[in-house]
Design a protein around this motif. Structure first.
Motif, PDB file in Angstrom:
ATOM      1  N   LYS A 112       0.840  -1.214   0.000  1.00  0.00           N
ATOM      2  CA  LYS A 112       0.000   0.000   0.000  1.00  0.00           C
ATOM      3  C   LYS A 112       0.869   1.257   0.000  1.00  0.00           C
ATOM      4  O   LYS A 112       0.588   2.222  -0.715  1.00  0.00           O
ATOM      5  N   MET A 113       1.930   1.216   0.796  1.00  0.00           N
ATOM      6  CA  MET A 113       2.802   2.393   0.850  1.00  0.00           C
ATOM      7  C   MET A 113       3.430   2.661  -0.519  1.00  0.00           C
ATOM      8  O   MET A 113       3.521   3.806  -0.963  1.00  0.00           O
ATOM      9  N   ALA A 114       3.864   1.588  -1.173  1.00  0.00           N
ATOM     10  CA  ALA A 114       4.507   1.749  -2.489  1.00  0.00           C
ATOM     11  C   ALA A 114       3.512   2.300  -3.510  1.00  0.00           C
ATOM     12  O   ALA A 114       3.873   3.070  -4.395  1.00  0.00           O
ATOM     13  N   ALA A 115       2.242   1.918  -3.364  1.00  0.00           N
ATOM     14  CA  ALA A 115       1.237   2.350  -4.338  1.00  0.00           C
ATOM     15  C   ALA A 115       0.587   3.677  -3.953  1.00  0.00           C
ATOM     16  O   ALA A 115      -0.217   4.223  -4.712  1.00  0.00           O
ATOM     17  N   GLY A 116       0.893   4.186  -2.763  1.00  0.00           N
ATOM     18  CA  GLY A 116       0.288   5.440  -2.325  1.00  0.00           C
ATOM     19  C   GLY A 116      -1.148   5.283  -1.856  1.00  0.00           C
ATOM     20  O   GLY A 116      -1.917   6.260  -1.841  1.00  0.00           O
ATOM     21  N   ASP A 164       9.375 -16.249   4.544  1.00  0.00           N
ATOM     22  CA  ASP A 164      10.512 -16.033   3.641  1.00  0.00           C
ATOM     23  C   ASP A 164      10.116 -16.043   2.158  1.00  0.00           C
ATOM     24  O   ASP A 164      10.650 -15.270   1.358  1.00  0.00           O
ATOM     25  N   GLN A 165       9.145 -16.892   1.791  1.00  0.00           N
ATOM     26  CA  GLN A 165       8.714 -16.939   0.386  1.00  0.00           C
ATOM     27  C   GLN A 165       8.019 -15.639   0.010  1.00  0.00           C
ATOM     28  O   GLN A 165       8.205 -15.106  -1.088  1.00  0.00           O
ATOM     29  N   MET A 166       7.212 -15.130   0.927  1.00  0.00           N
ATOM     30  CA  MET A 166       6.551 -13.846   0.668  1.00  0.00           C
ATOM     31  C   MET A 166       7.592 -12.742   0.501  1.00  0.00           C
ATOM     32  O   MET A 166       7.504 -11.901  -0.399  1.00  0.00           O
ATOM     33  N   TYR A 167       8.595 -12.760   1.389  1.00  0.00           N
ATOM     34  CA  TYR A 167       9.622 -11.714   1.338  1.00  0.00           C
ATOM     35  C   TYR A 167      10.378 -11.734   0.012  1.00  0.00           C
ATOM     36  O   TYR A 167      10.707 -10.686  -0.540  1.00  0.00           O
ATOM     37  N   GLN A 168      10.643 -12.954  -0.500  1.00  0.00           N
ATOM     38  CA  GLN A 168      11.396 -13.070  -1.754  1.00  0.00           C
ATOM     39  C   GLN A 168      10.539 -12.735  -2.970  1.00  0.00           C
ATOM     40  O   GLN A 168      11.056 -12.543  -4.070  1.00  0.00           O
ATOM     41  N   HIS A 169       9.227 -12.708  -2.818  1.00  0.00           N
ATOM     42  CA  HIS A 169       8.355 -12.519  -3.981  1.00  0.00           C
ATOM     43  C   HIS A 169       8.704 -11.207  -4.699  1.00  0.00           C
ATOM     44  O   HIS A 169       8.884 -10.166  -4.057  1.00  0.00           O
ATOM     45  N   PRO A 170       8.783 -11.256  -6.042  1.00  0.00           N
ATOM     46  CA  PRO A 170       9.165 -10.037  -6.780  1.00  0.00           C
ATOM     47  C   PRO A 170       8.262  -8.847  -6.470  1.00  0.00           C
ATOM     48  O   PRO A 170       8.734  -7.698  -6.470  1.00  0.00           O
ATOM     49  N   ALA A 171       6.984  -9.096  -6.177  1.00  0.00           N
ATOM     50  CA  ALA A 171       6.087  -7.961  -5.887  1.00  0.00           C
ATOM     51  C   ALA A 171       6.583  -7.221  -4.649  1.00  0.00           C
ATOM     52  O   ALA A 171       6.666  -5.981  -4.641  1.00  0.00           O
ATOM     53  N   VAL A 172       6.938  -7.981  -3.613  1.00  0.00           N
ATOM     54  CA  VAL A 172       7.413  -7.355  -2.370  1.00  0.00           C
ATOM     55  C   VAL A 172       8.760  -6.683  -2.612  1.00  0.00           C
ATOM     56  O   VAL A 172       8.984  -5.534  -2.212  1.00  0.00           O
ATOM     57  N   GLN A 173       9.657  -7.405  -3.294  1.00  0.00           N
ATOM     58  CA  GLN A 173      10.989  -6.842  -3.537  1.00  0.00           C
ATOM     59  C   GLN A 173      10.911  -5.557  -4.373  1.00  0.00           C
ATOM     60  O   GLN A 173      11.594  -4.582  -4.084  1.00  0.00           O
ATOM     61  N   GLU A 174      10.054  -5.561  -5.385  1.00  0.00           N
ATOM     62  CA  GLU A 174       9.919  -4.350  -6.217  1.00  0.00           C
ATOM     63  C   GLU A 174       9.352  -3.185  -5.400  1.00  0.00           C
ATOM     64  O   GLU A 174       9.772  -2.038  -5.538  1.00  0.00           O
ATOM     65  N   ASN A 175       8.377  -3.505  -4.544  1.00  0.00           N
ATOM     66  CA  ASN A 175       7.815  -2.447  -3.686  1.00  0.00           C
ATOM     67  C   ASN A 175       8.881  -1.869  -2.761  1.00  0.00           C
ATOM     68  O   ASN A 175       8.941  -0.653  -2.535  1.00  0.00           O
ATOM     69  N   VAL A 187      12.112  -1.773  -3.321  1.00  0.00           N
ATOM     70  CA  VAL A 187      13.029  -0.953  -4.133  1.00  0.00           C
ATOM     71  C   VAL A 187      12.416   0.431  -4.336  1.00  0.00           C
ATOM     72  O   VAL A 187      13.063   1.468  -4.152  1.00  0.00           O
ATOM     73  N   ARG A 188      11.132   0.448  -4.653  1.00  0.00           N
ATOM     74  CA  ARG A 188      10.427   1.732  -4.870  1.00  0.00           C
ATOM     75  C   ARG A 188      10.478   2.615  -3.627  1.00  0.00           C
ATOM     76  O   ARG A 188      10.756   3.807  -3.703  1.00  0.00           O
ATOM     77  N   LEU A 189      10.196   1.982  -2.483  1.00  0.00           N
ATOM     78  CA  LEU A 189      10.169   2.751  -1.241  1.00  0.00           C
ATOM     79  C   LEU A 189      11.564   3.258  -0.888  1.00  0.00           C
ATOM     80  O   LEU A 189      11.734   4.384  -0.423  1.00  0.00           O
ATOM     81  N   GLU A 247      13.887   3.948  -3.006  1.00  0.00           N
ATOM     82  CA  GLU A 247      14.186   5.056  -3.929  1.00  0.00           C
ATOM     83  C   GLU A 247      13.526   6.354  -3.460  1.00  0.00           C
ATOM     84  O   GLU A 247      14.022   7.434  -3.714  1.00  0.00           O
ATOM     85  N   ARG A 248      12.396   6.193  -2.761  1.00  0.00           N
ATOM     86  CA  ARG A 248      11.716   7.406  -2.269  1.00  0.00           C
ATOM     87  C   ARG A 248      12.246   7.838  -0.907  1.00  0.00           C
ATOM     88  O   ARG A 248      11.680   8.704  -0.258  1.00  0.00           O
ATOM     89  N   GLY A 249      13.316   7.196  -0.451  1.00  0.00           N
ATOM     90  CA  GLY A 249      13.969   7.671   0.772  1.00  0.00           C
ATOM     91  C   GLY A 249      13.676   6.878   2.025  1.00  0.00           C
ATOM     92  O   GLY A 249      14.207   7.195   3.093  1.00  0.00           O
ATOM     93  N   CYS A 250      12.821   5.850   1.938  1.00  0.00           N
ATOM     94  CA  CYS A 250      12.590   5.034   3.145  1.00  0.00           C
ATOM     95  C   CYS A 250      13.863   4.261   3.475  1.00  0.00           C
ATOM     96  O   CYS A 250      14.565   3.803   2.575  1.00  0.00           O
TER      97      CYS A 250
END
Ligand code: CTP
Length: 393
Positions: free
Chosen positions: A91-95, A120-131, A133-135, A137-140
């Motif tokens: 949610k944070m990544a999507a605003g 651990d599987q959830m953490y490795q999921h690309p959706a979580v990892q991409e989120n 990375v986004r956060l 990049e926004r300074g988190c």
């Protein structure tokens, strides 16, 4: 004010301990929970620890409040979300702002620290990892989860780190970066001088002081190389660790890494001697009395002192008698800027204790006796003393 966000993961129970640690350091601590979090831990737990109600409701305001999420977002010095679930991270990544916590995030201008915790599987999921990375990049600031046993029964990377480690991460994030641009080399721990494949000569150093210094330096923005003898301590985050065993290995590692360093702090307890011969096979019980002959190791700090240039050199002296006199002699002989004197006769000082009590002696002969304090606090006091030396002519 420290604002703590709690989301609905099993690790939420550990956040109570984290909040307790924050309350020690900070005058005001507030907690905001997602509805999911409140199913794991009662808001009353956080209310009891902080003295203020834990906030959940987005669309209510109590007396004196104007717009709850804006007020909280503006008065926070830091917003720490622990545990941060995959759902909240998404949610944070999507605003998305569908509860008080995610709404505050959008309004916050203070540093935001996320402590992801999930399977651990959830953490490795690309959706979580991409989120993530986004956060980022926004300074988190994101604190990596720890590995180990997970609540779901499996094992892997996803555990929320222990509260003292999170508190340290937050402290570091908030600290002034007054060592930015400084390259520092720290040595820590004991050395081991092997007699045979089984035995060695060593000392009682545990590495606590050197590791505290390495953490404090990185926390204040320095680039840190840590040359460490064998210890049981975890590698400090962000530090380049060079593990060594013997004094000669430490000597080689220091000489190789020192080029380009502005500061060297030698907290290691280096063995002055090593066996003249290391037996290839295990020594047998009989006839060892006469076997062990020693030869001197190089004095690393003394060698650094001979080629000091503009580099700041800080040594340690561990003494049991005529402490001040011995420390002053070492400062002169090794051409140091500062020496940190540990007197082993002082209770709570020296090897293996989480505390230390030292005297700082500088080139001008000025002696400053510091009170007994934790090695982490002492590391910062030492850096406060070293900082002006670095910017000097
Ligand atoms: N040191 C070093 N190399 C050595 C011995 C000591 O670099 N071979 C450094 C230590 O890391 C410490 C300082 O020198 O910062 C003083 O160490 P200490 O053992 O107290 O002094 P020594 O010179 O070894 O003198 P002594 O053992 O006789 O007290």
């Amino acid at each position: 004010m420290h604002l703590v966000g709690v989301t609905g993961g099993i690790a939420a129970y550990k956040t109570a301990e984290l909040v307790r640690l924050f309350v020690r350091d900070e005058k005001e601590v507030r907690v905001v929970m997602t509805p999911g979090a409140a199913r794991f831990v009662a808001p009353l737990t956080f209310q009891t620890l902080t003295g203020s109600p834990a906030l959940l409701e987005q669309f209510t305001a109590t007396a004196g409040e104007r717009v709850r999420h804006i007020d909280l977002a503006l008065s926070a010095r830091v917003f720490v979300i622990a545990p941060a679930t995959a759902n909240t991270i998404g949610k944070m990544a999507a605003g998305v702002a569908d509860n008080l916590l995610t709404t505050i995030y959008l309004a916050a201008r203070c540093p935001v620290i996320l402590v992801p915790s999930m399977n651990d599987q959830m953490y490795q999921h690309p959706a979580v990892q991409e989120n993530l990375v986004r956060l980022r990049e926004r300074g988190c600031l994101i604190m990596e989860p720890a590995g180990g046993e997970l609540a779901c029964g499996s094992s892997g990377k996803g555990r929320m780190p222990e509260p003292p480690q999170i508190a340290e991460f937050v402290r570091t994030a908030l600290r002034e970066k007054d060592f930015r641009g400084i390259r520092a080399l720290v040595t820590a721990g004991p050395t081991r001088e092997p007699l045979d494949p089984v035995r060695f000569i060593s000392n009682r150093s545990t590495g606590l002081m050197g590791y505290a210094l390495a953490r404090a330096l990185t926390g204040r923005g320095a680039d840190v190389i840590l040359v460490s003898g064998p210890t049981a301590l975890p590698r400090p985050a962000g530090v380049e660790l060079i593990p060594v065993e013997t004094a000669r290995q430490m000597h080689a590692a220091v000489m190789k890494s020192v080029e380009g360093c502005d500061l060297v702090i030698k907290a290691a307890a280096v063995g002055d001697y090593c066996p003249a011969v290391t037996a290839e096979q295990k020594l047998k019980k009989d006839g060892c009395e006469a076997l062990i002959r020693l030869q001197p190791n190089p004095d690393i700090l003394e060698e650094l002192g001979k080629n000091k240039g503009k580099r700041i050199l800080v040594g340690f002296a561990m003494e049991t008698e005529r402490a001040l006199e011995h420390a002053q002699e070492k400062l002169r002989r090794k051409n140091l800027d500062l020496i940190v004197l540990n007197d082993l006769n002082v209770p709570g000082a020296g090897f293996g204790t989480p505390t230390n009590q030292v005297c700082l002696i500088d080139r001008e002969g000025e002696v400053a006796e510091l009170p007994l304090m934790s090695k982490d606090s002492l590391a910062h006091r030492l850096l406060d003393r070293i900082r002006p030396l670095l910017s000097g002519p």
